[in-house]
Design a protein around this motif. Structure first.
Motif, PDB file in Angstrom:
ATOM      1  N   VAL A   1       2.740 -20.451  -9.244  1.00  0.00           N
ATOM      2  CA  VAL A   1       1.451 -19.887  -9.660  1.00  0.00           C
ATOM      3  C   VAL A   1       0.965 -18.999  -8.521  1.00  0.00           C
ATOM      4  N   THR A   2       0.764 -17.716  -8.798  1.00  0.00           N
ATOM      5  CA  THR A   2       0.451 -16.780  -7.724  1.00  0.00           C
ATOM      6  C   THR A   2      -0.882 -16.073  -7.958  1.00  0.00           C
ATOM      7  N   ALA A   3      -1.553 -15.761  -6.855  1.00  0.00           N
ATOM      8  CA  ALA A   3      -2.803 -14.999  -6.888  1.00  0.00           C
ATOM      9  C   ALA A   3      -2.687 -13.859  -5.882  1.00  0.00           C
ATOM     10  N   TRP A   4      -2.882 -12.621  -6.367  1.00  0.00           N
ATOM     11  CA  TRP A   4      -2.813 -11.443  -5.513  1.00  0.00           C
ATOM     12  C   TRP A   4      -4.215 -10.912  -5.248  1.00  0.00           C
ATOM     13  N   SER A   5      -4.431 -10.457  -4.011  1.00  0.00           N
ATOM     14  CA  SER A   5      -5.686  -9.789  -3.650  1.00  0.00           C
ATOM     15  C   SER A   5      -5.344  -8.539  -2.859  1.00  0.00           C
ATOM     16  N   LEU A   6      -5.896  -7.409  -3.259  1.00  0.00           N
ATOM     17  CA  LEU A   6      -5.579  -6.140  -2.604  1.00  0.00           C
ATOM     18  C   LEU A   6      -6.188  -6.097  -1.204  1.00  0.00           C
ATOM     19  N   ILE A   7      -5.354  -5.807  -0.201  1.00  0.00           N
ATOM     20  CA  ILE A   7      -5.812  -5.644   1.182  1.00  0.00           C
ATOM     21  C   ILE A   7      -6.115  -4.186   1.479  1.00  0.00           C
ATOM     22  N   SER A   8      -5.141  -3.324   1.153  1.00  0.00           N
ATOM     23  CA  SER A   8      -5.295  -1.888   1.431  1.00  0.00           C
ATOM     24  C   SER A   8      -4.386  -1.106   0.511  1.00  0.00           C
ATOM     25  N   TYR A   9      -4.587   0.198   0.432  1.00  0.00           N
ATOM     26  CA  TYR A   9      -3.748   1.035  -0.416  1.00  0.00           C
ATOM     27  C   TYR A   9      -3.763   2.476   0.083  1.00  0.00           C
ATOM     28  N   HIS A  10      -2.709   3.202  -0.252  1.00  0.00           N
ATOM     29  CA  HIS A  10      -2.619   4.630   0.045  1.00  0.00           C
ATOM     30  C   HIS A  10      -2.092   5.328  -1.196  1.00  0.00           C
ATOM     31  N   LEU A  11      -2.830   6.333  -1.678  1.00  0.00           N
ATOM     32  CA  LEU A  11      -2.446   7.059  -2.878  1.00  0.00           C
ATOM     33  C   LEU A  11      -2.264   8.529  -2.561  1.00  0.00           C
ATOM     34  N   GLU A  12      -1.227   9.101  -3.131  1.00  0.00           N
ATOM     35  CA  GLU A  12      -0.953  10.525  -2.928  1.00  0.00           C
ATOM     36  C   GLU A  12      -1.889  11.386  -3.768  1.00  0.00           C
TER      37      GLU A  12
ATOM     38  N   ASN B   1       9.347   6.483 -12.588  1.00  0.00           N
ATOM     39  CA  ASN B   1       9.201   6.295 -11.151  1.00  0.00           C
ATOM     40  C   ASN B   1       9.687   4.902 -10.769  1.00  0.00           C
ATOM     41  N   VAL B   2      10.190   4.784  -9.555  1.00  0.00           N
ATOM     42  CA  VAL B   2      10.766   3.532  -9.061  1.00  0.00           C
ATOM     43  C   VAL B   2       9.726   2.807  -8.215  1.00  0.00           C
ATOM     44  N   TRP B   3       9.307   1.630  -8.679  1.00  0.00           N
ATOM     45  CA  TRP B   3       8.350   0.780  -7.955  1.00  0.00           C
ATOM     46  C   TRP B   3       9.117  -0.354  -7.294  1.00  0.00           C
ATOM     47  N   VAL B   4       8.930  -0.520  -5.980  1.00  0.00           N
ATOM     48  CA  VAL B   4       9.606  -1.569  -5.229  1.00  0.00           C
ATOM     49  C   VAL B   4       8.570  -2.590  -4.750  1.00  0.00           C
ATOM     50  N   TYR B   5       8.848  -3.878  -5.010  1.00  0.00           N
ATOM     51  CA  TYR B   5       7.986  -4.986  -4.601  1.00  0.00           C
ATOM     52  C   TYR B   5       8.691  -5.709  -3.455  1.00  0.00           C
ATOM     53  N   ILE B   6       8.152  -5.597  -2.251  1.00  0.00           N
ATOM     54  CA  ILE B   6       8.795  -6.143  -1.064  1.00  0.00           C
ATOM     55  C   ILE B   6       8.115  -7.454  -0.668  1.00  0.00           C
TER      56      ILE B   6
ATOM     57  N   TRP C   1       0.549  -0.070  -2.156  1.00  0.00           N
ATOM     58  CA  TRP C   1      -0.497  -1.090  -2.172  1.00  0.00           C
ATOM     59  C   TRP C   1      -0.012  -2.289  -1.354  1.00  0.00           C
ATOM     60  N   LEU C   2      -0.919  -2.879  -0.584  1.00  0.00           N
ATOM     61  CA  LEU C   2      -0.602  -4.086   0.190  1.00  0.00           C
ATOM     62  C   LEU C   2      -1.482  -5.224  -0.315  1.00  0.00           C
TER      63      LEU C   2
ATOM     64  N   LEU D   1       2.545  -8.886   0.337  1.00  0.00           N
ATOM     65  CA  LEU D   1       3.437  -8.217  -0.615  1.00  0.00           C
ATOM     66  C   LEU D   1       3.119  -6.728  -0.595  1.00  0.00           C
ATOM     67  N   ARG D   2       4.129  -5.913  -0.354  1.00  0.00           N
ATOM     68  CA  ARG D   2       3.939  -4.461  -0.375  1.00  0.00           C
ATOM     69  C   ARG D   2       4.582  -3.881  -1.629  1.00  0.00           C
TER      70      ARG D   2
END
Length: 213
Positions: free
Chosen positions: A202-213, A82-87, A41-42, A65-66
């Motif tokens: 204080v943070t606000a996230w908005s989804l730009i794009s995503y790829h799911l297997e 599963n290992v989730w990485v926040y870049i 997710w981006l 943020l990826r």
């Protein structure tokens, strides 16, 4: 005697149907929350610095943020996660994510006590359900709304809105999240209002794009 045998067969058939339905529910719970190696997710993040000693908040920084599911490992006690990485632009965070029953649990990589969770979700999401977002926690979050929302260029139908307070009195925060079945987190607002830190972000996230297997 024939009637007794008939009712016995019917009873076994009904018991078998109930078991099959239960398995189907578990499968659905697993599928609606994406957690497969290769999922990505981006997000666009707006990050506002709040300083208790300053009269005004600092302008919001903006960055991408990826979030990627990169591997599967076995934790202590035979837990498969599963290992989730926040870049982030300046750092990388890691969570271990696993399912236990109807609960998806996130553990920070530095957390060695597996009864303490960074966050958790009861799956499948349903209106008016509530639980502790992080553990331990002094309060619950609640799924209070399901609606269609637009995030950036993306339109999401029947998104669940999860909100409430979490954490402990001296390390509390307010969370608002919008989650779409089979997509995951599409929007997030995090406010560390009761954390004894300075400055706070204080943070606000908005989804730009995503790829799911």
């Amino acid at each position: 005697m024939k009637k007794v045998f008939f009712y016995f067969v019917v009873s076994l058939s009904m018991a078998g149907c109930k078991k099959v339905n239960s398995n189907n529910n578990n499968q659905t719970a697993t599928d609606v929350f994406p957690n497969k190696v290769g999922d990505t997710w981006l997000y666009l993040v707006n990050d506002t610095t709040v300083n208790r000693s300053a009269p005004n908040d600092s302008p919001a920084a903006q960055y991408n943020l990826r979030v990627s599911v990169i591997d599967s490992i076995q934790l202590q006690g035979g837990i498969r996660a599963n290992v989730w990485v926040y870049i982030y632009p300046d750092r990388t965070d890691t969570n271990y994510v696993f399912q236990k029953g109807d609960t998806i649990r996130f553990i920070d990589i530095d957390q060695t006590i597996y009864s303490v969770y960074a966050k958790q979700y009861i799956i499948p999401l349903s209106l008016n359900s509530s639980w502790q977002y992080s553990t331990p926690s002094f309060s619950d979050v609640t799924v209070g709304l399901q609606s269609n929302i637009i995030v950036g260029q993306n339109h999401f139908d029947n998104t669940f809105h999860l909100s409430g307070n979490a954490g402990m009195p001296d390390a509390g925060f307010v969370i608002d999240e919008w989650i779409e079945n089979n997509v995951g987190l599409v929007k997030r607002h995090f406010n560390p209002s009761n954390m004894l830190i300075d400055p706070r972000h204080v943070t606000a996230w908005s989804l730009i794009s995503y790829h799911l297997e």
